[in-house]
Design a protein around this motif. Structure first.
Motif, PDB file in Angstrom:
ATOM      1  N   ALA A 147       0.613  -1.582   0.295  1.00 31.97           N
ATOM      2  CA  ALA A 147      -0.175   0.020   0.040  1.00 31.97           C
ATOM      3  C   ALA A 147       0.867   0.688  -0.054  1.00 31.97           C
ATOM      4  O   ALA A 147       0.052   1.978  -0.663  1.00 31.97           O
ATOM      5  CB  ALA A 147      -0.617   0.148   1.315  1.00 31.97           C
ATOM      6  N   TRP A 148       1.966   1.313   0.917  1.00 31.36           N
ATOM      7  CA  TRP A 148       2.648   2.430   0.596  1.00 31.36           C
ATOM      8  C   TRP A 148       4.255   2.440   0.026  1.00 31.36           C
ATOM      9  O   TRP A 148       4.462   3.638  -0.072  1.00 31.36           O
ATOM     10  CB  TRP A 148       2.942   2.544   2.315  1.00 31.36           C
ATOM     11  N   GLY A 149       4.082   1.508  -1.252  1.00 38.15           N
ATOM     12  CA  GLY A 149       5.026   1.913  -1.973  1.00 38.15           C
ATOM     13  C   GLY A 149       7.015   1.408  -1.435  1.00 38.15           C
ATOM     14  O   GLY A 149       7.183   2.596  -1.604  1.00 38.15           O
ATOM     15  N   TRP A 150       6.836   0.934  -0.137  1.00 35.58           N
ATOM     16  CA  TRP A 150       8.001   0.605   0.456  1.00 35.58           C
ATOM     17  C   TRP A 150       9.433   0.158  -0.792  1.00 35.58           C
ATOM     18  O   TRP A 150       8.769  -0.318  -1.329  1.00 35.58           O
ATOM     19  CB  TRP A 150       8.638  -0.553   1.391  1.00 35.58           C
TER      20      TRP A 150
ATOM     21  N   ARG B 220       8.635  12.285  -0.330  1.00 35.73           N
ATOM     22  CA  ARG B 220       7.979  10.756  -0.736  1.00 35.73           C
ATOM     23  C   ARG B 220       6.650  10.316  -0.283  1.00 35.73           C
ATOM     24  O   ARG B 220       5.624  10.569  -0.751  1.00 35.73           O
ATOM     25  CB  ARG B 220       8.025   9.783  -1.559  1.00 35.73           C
ATOM     26  N   LEU B 221       6.730   9.982   1.707  1.00 42.40           N
ATOM     27  CA  LEU B 221       5.586   9.987   2.159  1.00 42.40           C
ATOM     28  C   LEU B 221       5.811  10.595   3.814  1.00 42.40           C
ATOM     29  O   LEU B 221       6.675  10.092   4.765  1.00 42.40           O
ATOM     30  CB  LEU B 221       6.015   8.011   2.432  1.00 42.40           C
ATOM     31  N   LEU B 222       4.584  10.831   4.283  1.00 49.09           N
ATOM     32  CA  LEU B 222       4.721  11.263   5.938  1.00 49.09           C
ATOM     33  C   LEU B 222       3.550  10.621   6.270  1.00 49.09           C
ATOM     34  O   LEU B 222       2.570  11.072   5.362  1.00 49.09           O
ATOM     35  CB  LEU B 222       4.897  12.583   5.801  1.00 49.09           C
ATOM     36  N   THR B 223       3.338   9.890   7.004  1.00 48.96           N
ATOM     37  CA  THR B 223       2.062   9.322   7.314  1.00 48.96           C
ATOM     38  C   THR B 223       1.841   9.928   8.577  1.00 48.96           C
ATOM     39  O   THR B 223       2.890  10.052  10.083  1.00 48.96           O
ATOM     40  CB  THR B 223       2.263   7.539   8.109  1.00 48.96           C
ATOM     41  N   SER B 224       0.643   9.941   9.412  1.00 53.89           N
ATOM     42  CA  SER B 224       0.074  10.322  10.780  1.00 53.89           C
ATOM     43  C   SER B 224      -0.691   8.892  11.224  1.00 53.89           C
ATOM     44  O   SER B 224      -1.646   8.680  10.562  1.00 53.89           O
ATOM     45  CB  SER B 224      -0.921  11.520  11.180  1.00 53.89           C
TER      46      SER B 224
ATOM     47  N   PRO C 177      -4.983   6.883   0.550  1.00 55.55           N
ATOM     48  CA  PRO C 177      -4.041   6.299  -0.254  1.00 55.55           C
ATOM     49  C   PRO C 177      -3.058   6.292  -1.033  1.00 55.55           C
ATOM     50  O   PRO C 177      -2.426   7.307  -0.869  1.00 55.55           O
ATOM     51  CB  PRO C 177      -4.982   6.060  -1.997  1.00 55.55           C
ATOM     52  N   LEU C 178      -1.530   5.593  -0.795  1.00 55.14           N
ATOM     53  CA  LEU C 178      -0.424   6.533  -1.769  1.00 55.14           C
ATOM     54  C   LEU C 178      -1.244   7.460  -2.759  1.00 55.14           C
ATOM     55  O   LEU C 178      -0.457   7.984  -2.511  1.00 55.14           O
ATOM     56  CB  LEU C 178       0.527   5.658  -2.085  1.00 55.14           C
ATOM     57  N   HIS C 179      -2.401   7.115  -3.533  1.00 53.51           N
ATOM     58  CA  HIS C 179      -1.462   7.463  -4.732  1.00 53.51           C
ATOM     59  C   HIS C 179      -3.387   7.638  -4.634  1.00 53.51           C
ATOM     60  O   HIS C 179      -3.793   6.443  -4.369  1.00 53.51           O
ATOM     61  CB  HIS C 179      -1.584   6.802  -6.546  1.00 53.51           C
ATOM     62  N   GLY C 180      -3.753   8.750  -4.863  1.00 61.31           N
ATOM     63  CA  GLY C 180      -5.462   9.531  -5.221  1.00 61.31           C
ATOM     64  C   GLY C 180      -5.647   9.601  -3.315  1.00 61.31           C
ATOM     65  O   GLY C 180      -4.797  10.325  -3.073  1.00 61.31           O
ATOM     66  N   GLU C 181      -6.726  10.386  -4.091  1.00 59.87           N
ATOM     67  CA  GLU C 181      -7.837  11.236  -2.684  1.00 59.87           C
ATOM     68  C   GLU C 181      -6.903  10.834  -1.089  1.00 59.87           C
ATOM     69  O   GLU C 181      -7.512  10.099  -0.529  1.00 59.87           O
ATOM     70  CB  GLU C 181      -8.860  11.253  -2.541  1.00 59.87           C
ATOM     71  N   ARG C 182      -6.566  11.596  -0.612  1.00 64.05           N
ATOM     72  CA  ARG C 182      -5.791  11.416   0.924  1.00 64.05           C
ATOM     73  C   ARG C 182      -6.729  12.456   1.664  1.00 64.05           C
ATOM     74  O   ARG C 182      -6.987  14.126   1.712  1.00 64.05           O
ATOM     75  CB  ARG C 182      -4.914  12.222   0.788  1.00 64.05           C
ATOM     76  N   ARG C 183      -7.751  12.255   2.003  1.00 62.66           N
ATOM     77  CA  ARG C 183      -9.357  12.786   2.818  1.00 62.66           C
ATOM     78  C   ARG C 183      -9.212  13.242   4.120  1.00 62.66           C
ATOM     79  O   ARG C 183      -9.021  12.089   5.001  1.00 62.66           O
ATOM     80  CB  ARG C 183     -10.050  11.946   2.435  1.00 62.66           C
TER      81      ARG C 183
END
Ligand code: MCA
Length: 507
Positions: free
Chosen positions: A194-197, A277-281, A318-324
């Motif tokens: 999902a996160w493209g590691w 490329r990726l920052l998560t919460s 999603p990694l690609h697509g809407e982060r709502r």
């Protein structure tokens, strides 16, 4: 392929690549995958010398450092159970974890050992003191064991418990959640997809490693991808932003309090994070204003996700697509999620709020020696009752709407009010208490103790806080104390916490 098997192969196929690098003021200590495997094997030999056998619990109350990581990986490799413990637990809490788990070994910081009374640790076979700040000393300790001619076979049973992490409950003492090799692997594979590691990812790791977030999602996540993890001992906004830029990090994981402190850091916008490329919460709900402020300052949309100790990660934007904004996203690959009426446990139509339930190969095996509590956690069809309320929108995104359990989340850490109330009940001047979470712009919620005093009792708020501080980990200690004449109760005598929150949280 199970997580540890895959890591074993990575250590050979990427032997010269940096797996871990500890960045501390004035020094940096990198460790390649090849060196990691050699050190894990030596640590396994040492643990075997100490008598560790498959199934034994090995408790680790150590600072964030190489000794912790080696002991953790080596324990799991031997088929034993790694049991990380928060170094902030005071002796009273610690004694419970050690005796409940019947840990065979207890590794703790040399500096912290003086606080422990050996008489309080009756079932404990052996305590080993470690100075995490001095890895060479730890290497000397493990080198006391003759290296094994060949490493023991990798654990092959996905149903074997690898990791046990205590979680508190609304009733009773904390419970040890047993997480298997299969659970860890299923969740890592899902996150990987999902996160493209990628192997060229560089994770900046600032979280504690005694929770699923920092240990499994972040640290195991990087190792599962043959990536590099740069580890800071803890979070500090300036050092974090500098490291993200100077070390060209690609991945960062935080809790809302961390992201709040990042956007509030003076001059934050001058740090160019465009290479990331990726920052998560996760671990708590991200406030909308921080979501937008983060995007405005850094040009990145935080990816919010939802998990729990018992499951690892369940839902993710999603990694690609809407982060709502305000949503925790969609089920991860292999995860089933539904919303049910909490009374009837029938599935609700989209848009209606109910309990979120989860099913999948990542869901834990059960609570250690608590078959009744394990049974109560699941429906007959094997769905885990999360205790979180939420809804699913028509396009599949989930939004959390609160909790059905009496729980406070502060700075991404769960605090169960009854634990604090039990401590308060023992204070000689306290007649009754209710512990509530009041909204707080930095912590999300602020632990607040509402207290009715016994006649004649007149301790200052500061004294109550110090009393709790001696008996509870710092994050559970009330930050505010409010004295009241009486607590609002319903006909059954139950304190009406919603009423208290409405009346007192603004004050
Ligand atoms: C520290 N303190 C806290 C907290 N952390 N109080 C309430 N809530 C907290 N979370 C106390 C300290 O003991 C200290 O008190 C005082 O607050 C000030 O500490 P400070 O130095 O400002 O704190 P810090 O060291 O900067 O820590 C804040 C933090 C940290 C960086 C937000 O709490 C943190 O790393 N949180 C992440 C937690 C996490 O990883 N959660 C995942 C679990 P005193 O002076 O009295 O000592 S949930 C999980 O794993 C699930 C699976 C999931 O979905 O993620």
């Amino acid at each position: 392929m199970l997580f540890l098997t895959r890591l074993y192969h990575t250590c050979h196929s990427h032997a010269d690549k940096i797996a871990l690098e500890f960045i501390e003021p004035g020094q940096s200590r990198p460790l390649s995958y090849g060196q990691l495997e050699a050190a894990v094997q030596q640590t396994m030999a040492y643990l075997q010398l100490l008598g560790v056998e498959p199934g034994d619990r090995v408790a680790l109350q150590l600072a964030k450092g190489l000794p912790f990581i080696l002991l953790h990986l080596a324990t799991m490799r031997l088929g034993a159970v790694s049991l990380p413990l928060n170094p902030a637990y005071p002796p009273g809490e610690l004694t419970y974890f050690l005796s409940d788990s019947a840990a065979k070994l207890f590794f703790c910081e040399a500096g912290a050992a003086a606080r422990l009374n050996p008489a309080d640790l009756p079932e404990l076979a052996q305590t080993v003191l470690v100075d995490s700040a001095a890895p060479p000393e730890f290497a000397a300790l493990t080198n006391s064991a003759a290296p094994a001619a060949a490493p023991p076979p990798l654990p092959g049973d996905p149903d074997r418990t690898a990791l046990m992490i205590y979680t508190s409950g609304t009733t009773g003492r904390p419970k040890g959640a047993e997480i298997t090799h299969g659970n860890l692997t299923a969740n890592l594979d899902a996150l990987h997809a999902a996160w493209g590691w990628q192997p060229d990812d560089i994770l900046l790791h600032v979280l504690p490693i005694f929770h699923v977030h920092g240990l499994v999602v972040a640290l195991h996540g990087a190792l599962h991808a043959a990536a590099t993890a740069l580890l800071l001992p803890g979070f500090e906004a300036g050092a974090t932003l500098a490291a993200l830029v100077n070390r060209r990090c690609t991945v960062f994981m935080g809790v809302p309090t961390i992201h709040t402190r990042l956007v509030q850091f003076p001059g934050a916008a001058e740090f160019d994070l465009s290479h990331m490329r990726l920052l998560t919460s996760g671990s708590d709900r991200l406030p909308d204003d921080i979501f937008f402020k983060f995007r405005e300052l850094f040009g990145h949309t935080l990816l919010e996700r939802y998990g729990m100790t018992e499951t690892g990660m369940n839902l993710s934007n999603p990694l690609h697509g809407e982060r709502r904004v305000g949503s925790v996203g969609l089920p991860l690959p292999g995860v089933e999620a539904r919303v049910v009426d909490p009374e009837t446990e029938t599935e609700l139509p989209d848009g209606q709020v109910g309990e979120v339930q989860i099913r999948g190969p990542h869901v834990f095996k059960g609570y250690w020696r608590q078959p009744d509590k394990t049974a109560a956690a699941f429906t007959a069809a094997g769905w885990l009752r999360t205790g979180d309320l939420g809804l699913r929108s028509a396009d599949g995104y989930f939004t959390l709407k609160g909790r059905s359990k009496d729980l406070i989340i502060s700075g991404g850490l769960n605090i169960y009010p009854p634990e604090v109330e039990l401590v308060l009940a023992e204070h000689p001047a306290v007649a009754a208490s209710a512990v509530i979470g009041c909204p707080d712009s930095e912590w999300g919620e602020r632990v607040t103790a509402v207290i009715v005093l016994k006649p004649g009792g007149a301790p200052a708020a500061g004294e109550i806080i110090r009393y709790c501080r001696d008996r509870l980990a710092g994050y559970k200690t009330p930050k505010t104390v409010i004295f009241v004449e009486s607590l609002p109760r319903n006909a059954l005598g139950k304190v009406q916490k919603a009423e208290l929150r409405a009346a007192l949280c603004g004050s």
